[in-house]
Write an enzyme that holds these catalytic residues in place. Structure first.
Site, PDB file in Angstrom:
ATOM      1  N   LYS A 186      12.266  -7.831   8.672  1.00  0.00           N
ATOM      2  CA  LYS A 186      12.196  -8.679   9.858  1.00  0.00           C
ATOM      3  C   LYS A 186      12.894  -8.021  11.048  1.00  0.00           C
ATOM      4  O   LYS A 186      13.661  -7.070  10.882  1.00  0.00           O
ATOM      5  CB  LYS A 186      12.845 -10.045   9.562  1.00  0.00           C
ATOM      6  CG  LYS A 186      12.386 -10.669   8.255  1.00  0.00           C
ATOM      7  CD  LYS A 186      10.886 -10.887   8.206  1.00  0.00           C
ATOM      8  CE  LYS A 186      10.411 -11.636   6.982  1.00  0.00           C
ATOM      9  NZ  LYS A 186      10.131 -10.806   5.810  1.00  0.00           N
TER      10      LYS A 186
HETATM   11  C1  LIG Z   1       5.854 -16.010   5.481  1.00  0.00           C
HETATM   12  C2  LIG Z   1       7.096 -15.775   4.678  1.00  0.00           C
HETATM   13  N1  LIG Z   1       7.750 -16.832   4.167  1.00  0.00           N
HETATM   14  C3  LIG Z   1       8.882 -16.673   3.459  1.00  0.00           C
HETATM   15  C4  LIG Z   1       9.426 -15.424   3.229  1.00  0.00           C
HETATM   16  C5  LIG Z   1      10.665 -15.290   2.397  1.00  0.00           C
HETATM   17  O1  LIG Z   1      11.750 -14.799   3.117  1.00  0.00           O
HETATM   18  P1  LIG Z   1      13.086 -14.352   2.364  1.00  0.00           P
HETATM   19  O2  LIG Z   1      12.829 -13.017   1.769  1.00  0.00           O
HETATM   20  O3  LIG Z   1      14.114 -14.317   3.449  1.00  0.00           O
HETATM   21  O4  LIG Z   1      13.392 -15.379   1.347  1.00  0.00           O
HETATM   22  C6  LIG Z   1       8.785 -14.300   3.745  1.00  0.00           C
HETATM   23  C7  LIG Z   1       9.332 -12.966   3.518  1.00  0.00           C
HETATM   24  O5  LIG Z   1       8.778 -11.964   3.841  1.00  0.00           O
HETATM   25  C8  LIG Z   1       7.586 -14.477   4.489  1.00  0.00           C
HETATM   26  O6  LIG Z   1       6.919 -13.426   4.998  1.00  0.00           O
END
Ligand SMILES: Cc1ncc(COP(=O)(O)O)c(C=O)c1O
Length: 381
Positions: A186
């Protein structure tokens, strides 16, 4: 040297921030988390931000906070990182998958409307790869059906949407709650980490208790108190905390975000210039009412491209360009095996999507190198 798809931008400022926190001895749920929350809220224009250990845990808390529980259904895209569907499952609810638009990879509001039924408890809408989804249509639908909306804004920090009030950052939030990720893919990273934004201070207070075992008194409150304070545990909670070490990194990253987005916007413009005329490649489309942060640049191989996704990816790798396949589909994974209908565009987006390198370490010459290799690869060169 192989050009990487993504690369976090971490430098001496982040190292200094971590060292500063280490020296204080307060390394979790302390002043840095509070400052990070305040700065994040101010940045996106939300009254409140609650930091969590990841976006997945943020989504879990957000869905619980809007009342999702066992037996409920939540309409969401299958065409998303699997955490979107997993968060619904973690609540004991069932994800009901709606199809996406092929140009934006975002939810098709008409298909969402078709999937809403008597057991639907909420909409979980995703701003895929950073590009805002059609909030106007989706919020209109949710209001008409009396449904809360949780925004999965994992990728969308700094992205903007045009409203009747003008351009606004994703996360005000426009739905009921918005959830961000600070994973290294990110634009703002804390290693791992996440946050929920809300307009409601009472909801924020509840989320802060839920992320810390359901504890009624925070560490900071107890620390500040001149008298002895005993906490209570009125509802079951979780350990979904972000540490102060991470928050300190996040504050530095947040400060750099506007410049990082401007840089990516220029690189994305160059990609479009070089690729838009190719019959074999469809560039991502930014609707007039959306400004993406360009977290990722995902093109789609059109029907005119005779070569398959894997072949093109292999040719690019041989030319020193690393790529990733398009966003996954949860319903095609064993974890969500079942009978699904009407998700053809999601499947095509997964099977023909190609994420090209885009990060702060790149310049226009790198984009040209990727485009030269891609244009040769799609033509079978
Ligand atoms: C659309 C979406 N939702 C949720 C997540 C989950 O994020 P995290 O890895 O911070 O839990 C991601 C991670 O890439 C994502 O792209």
């Amino acid at each position: 040297m192989t050009l990487q798809v993504a690369r976090p931008e971490l430098g001496p400022e982040e190292a200094e921030a971590v060292a500063r926190v280490l020296a204080t001895g307060w390394v979790t749920q302390g002043p840095e988390v509070a400052r990070f929350e305040a700065e994040l809220a101010a940045f996106v224009g939300a009254p409140e931000a609650v930091a969590t250990s990841s976006c997945t845990t943020a989504l879990h808390l957000a869905l619980l906070a809007v009342g999702v529980g066992p037996g409920d259904e939540v309409v969401c895209p299958s065409h998303s990182f699997i955490a979107t569907a997993n968060a619904v499952r973690q609540c004991g609810a069932t994800p009901v998958f709606a199809d996406v638009d092929l140009d934006t990879f975002n939810l098709d509001p008409d298909d969402v409307a078709r999937r809403v039924g008597p057991r639907t408890r909420a909409l979980l809408v995703v701003h895929q790869l950073g590009l805002p989804c059609d909030l106007e249509a989706l919020l209109g639908l949710a209001r008409a059906r009396g449904l809360p909306v949780v925004e999965d804004a994992a990728c969308a920090i700094g992205s903007e949407v045009l409203t009747e009030r003008g351009w606004e950052r994703i996360g005000r939030p426009h739905g009921d709650l918005a959830c961000f990720s600070f994973h290294p893919r990110k634009l703002v990273t804390t290693g791992d980490g996440g946050a929920i934004t809300t307009r409601d201070p009472a909801v924020a207070a509840r989320l802060r208790r839920m992320r810390q075992h359901g504890m009624t008194v925070t560490d900071a409150e107890r620390h500040k108190s001149a008298s002895v304070v005993f906490e209570a545990y009125e509802a079951p909670g979780f350990n979904y905390r972000l540490t102060d070490l991470q928050a300190a990194v996040g504050r530095v990253q947040l400060g750099r975000l506007p410049a990082a987005i401007a840089h990516r916007r220029a690189l994305a413009g160059r990609y479009r210039e070089r690729l838009h005329a190719s019959p074999e490649v469809a560039c991502p489309v930014e609707p007039s009412w959306a400004r993406t942060n360009w977290q990722s640049y995902c093109v789609r191989l059109t029907d005119r491209c005779a070569r398959g996704q894997r072949e093109v990816m292999e040719a690019l790798l041989a030319a020193g360009v690393s790529t990733r396949r398009g966003v996954m589909c949860a319903h095609l994974e064993p974890a969500y095996a079942g009978a699904y209908e009407g998700l053809g565009r999601s499947e095509r987006a997964r099977d023909r999507g190609l994420v090209l390198p885009l990060h702060g370490g790149m310049g226009p010459g790198d984009v040209d190198r990727v485009c030269d290799a891609l244009l040769a690869a799609v033509r079978g060169g």
